[in-house]
Design a protein around this motif. Structure first.
Motif, PDB file in Angstrom:
ATOM      1  N   LEU A  11      16.559 -35.267 -43.183  1.00 10.17           N
ATOM      2  CA  LEU A  11      15.153 -35.608 -42.997  1.00 10.17           C
ATOM      3  C   LEU A  11      14.593 -34.785 -41.851  1.00 10.17           C
ATOM      4  O   LEU A  11      15.198 -34.720 -40.772  1.00 10.17           O
ATOM      5  N   VAL A  12      13.444 -34.168 -42.079  1.00  9.37           N
ATOM      6  CA  VAL A  12      12.823 -33.338 -41.051  1.00  9.37           C
ATOM      7  C   VAL A  12      11.319 -33.525 -41.129  1.00  9.37           C
ATOM      8  O   VAL A  12      10.765 -33.800 -42.198  1.00  9.37           O
ATOM      9  N   GLN A  13      10.658 -33.393 -39.992  1.00  8.46           N
ATOM     10  CA  GLN A  13       9.200 -33.514 -39.957  1.00  8.46           C
ATOM     11  C   GLN A  13       8.542 -32.231 -40.463  1.00  8.46           C
ATOM     12  O   GLN A  13       9.144 -31.150 -40.389  1.00  8.46           O
ATOM     13  N   PRO A  14       7.328 -32.340 -40.975  1.00  3.87           N
ATOM     14  CA  PRO A  14       6.597 -31.131 -41.383  1.00  3.87           C
ATOM     15  C   PRO A  14       6.533 -30.126 -40.244  1.00  3.87           C
ATOM     16  O   PRO A  14       6.307 -30.491 -39.088  1.00  3.87           O
ATOM     17  N   GLY A  15       6.758 -28.855 -40.597  1.00  3.86           N
ATOM     18  CA  GLY A  15       6.809 -27.803 -39.599  1.00  3.86           C
ATOM     19  C   GLY A  15       8.187 -27.552 -39.033  1.00  3.86           C
ATOM     20  O   GLY A  15       8.392 -26.560 -38.316  1.00  3.86           O
ATOM     21  N   GLY A  16       9.123 -28.420 -39.347  1.00  8.10           N
ATOM     22  CA  GLY A  16      10.472 -28.290 -38.823  1.00  8.10           C
ATOM     23  C   GLY A  16      11.328 -27.316 -39.619  1.00  8.10           C
ATOM     24  O   GLY A  16      10.855 -26.663 -40.562  1.00  8.10           O
ATOM     25  N   SER A  17      12.596 -27.244 -39.230  1.00 10.39           N
ATOM     26  CA  SER A  17      13.532 -26.301 -39.856  1.00 10.39           C
ATOM     27  C   SER A  17      14.827 -26.997 -40.239  1.00 10.39           C
ATOM     28  O   SER A  17      15.227 -27.990 -39.614  1.00 10.39           O
ATOM     29  N   ASN A  82      12.289 -22.654 -42.696  1.00  9.10           N
ATOM     30  CA  ASN A  82      11.383 -22.860 -41.568  1.00  9.10           C
ATOM     31  C   ASN A  82      10.013 -23.315 -42.063  1.00  9.10           C
ATOM     32  O   ASN A  82       9.701 -23.181 -43.249  1.00  9.10           O
ATOM     33  N   SER A  83       9.230 -23.835 -41.154  1.00  8.23           N
ATOM     34  CA  SER A  83       7.865 -24.285 -41.487  1.00  8.23           C
ATOM     35  C   SER A  83       7.866 -25.171 -42.728  1.00  8.23           C
ATOM     36  O   SER A  83       7.062 -24.980 -43.654  1.00  8.23           O
ATOM     37  N   LEU A  84       8.747 -26.133 -42.735  1.00  9.63           N
ATOM     38  CA  LEU A  84       8.899 -26.986 -43.918  1.00  9.63           C
ATOM     39  C   LEU A  84       7.661 -27.825 -44.169  1.00  9.63           C
ATOM     40  O   LEU A  84       6.976 -28.267 -43.217  1.00  9.63           O
ATOM     41  N   LYS A  85       7.385 -28.033 -45.453  1.00  8.86           N
ATOM     42  CA  LYS A  85       6.228 -28.799 -45.891  1.00  8.86           C
ATOM     43  C   LYS A  85       6.701 -30.001 -46.719  1.00  8.86           C
ATOM     44  O   LYS A  85       7.790 -29.952 -47.305  1.00  8.86           O
ATOM     45  N   VAL A 118      11.073 -33.893 -46.317  1.00  9.91           N
ATOM     46  CA  VAL A 118      10.139 -33.454 -45.281  1.00  9.91           C
ATOM     47  C   VAL A 118       9.031 -34.502 -45.183  1.00  9.91           C
ATOM     48  O   VAL A 118       8.212 -34.643 -46.101  1.00  9.91           O
ATOM     49  N   SER A 119       9.047 -35.229 -44.101  1.00 13.90           N
ATOM     50  CA  SER A 119       8.109 -36.338 -43.963  1.00 13.90           C
ATOM     51  C   SER A 119       7.922 -36.681 -42.497  1.00 13.90           C
ATOM     52  O   SER A 119       8.851 -36.548 -41.690  1.00 13.90           O
ATOM     53  N   SER A 120       6.720 -37.144 -42.165  1.00 12.35           N
ATOM     54  CA  SER A 120       6.468 -37.607 -40.799  1.00 12.35           C
ATOM     55  C   SER A 120       6.673 -39.114 -40.705  1.00 12.35           C
ATOM     56  O   SER A 120       6.523 -39.698 -39.629  1.00 12.35           O
TER      57      SER A 120
END
Length: 120
Positions: A11-17, A82-85, A118-120
């Motif tokens: 799990l990663v936040q938007p913009g993460g890698s 990178n720059s995950l959406k 990819v989620s906040s």
């Protein structure tokens, strides 16, 4: 037998890698191309990136954000994302065209998949 094992999802936040890894093991004479595909809920499996002796190709949706690389000695392939959406959320599958023994035909092998969310 040939086995592909993936790792690195999560799990990663938007913009993460994130960096995905895949290693092939077992009876391997040679590997031609290796790549990554993904499947989002309710959608078909699509090519993300593929690395061959002639170069690498990327889906338009990930160009400039994702980078595929191979370690020939380790029979491994990696995907730096990178720059995950949020729209990158999917199960990511490793794929390799492998010749298990000399003289045998190339065959496509798949990993079990790793979830990328990819989620906040």
């Amino acid at each position: 037998q040939v086995q592909l094992v993936e790792s690195g999802g999560g799990l990663v936040q938007p913009g993460g890698s994130l960096r995905l890894s895949c290693a092939a093991s077992g009876s391997i004479f040679s590997i031609n191309a290796m790549g990554w595909y993904r499947q989002a809920p309710g959608k078909g499996r699509e090519l993300v990136a593929r690395a061959t002796s002639g170069g690498s190709i990327y889906a338009d949706s990930v160009k400039g954000r994702f980078t595929i690389s191979r370690d020939i000695a380790k029979n491994a392939v990696y995907l730096q994302m990178n720059s995950l959406k949020p729209e990158d959320t999917a199960v990511y599958y490793c794929n390799a065209d492998i010749r298990p023994r000399s003289g045998w035909a190339l065959a496509a092998y798949w990993g079990q998949g790793t979830q990328v969310t990819v989620s906040s």
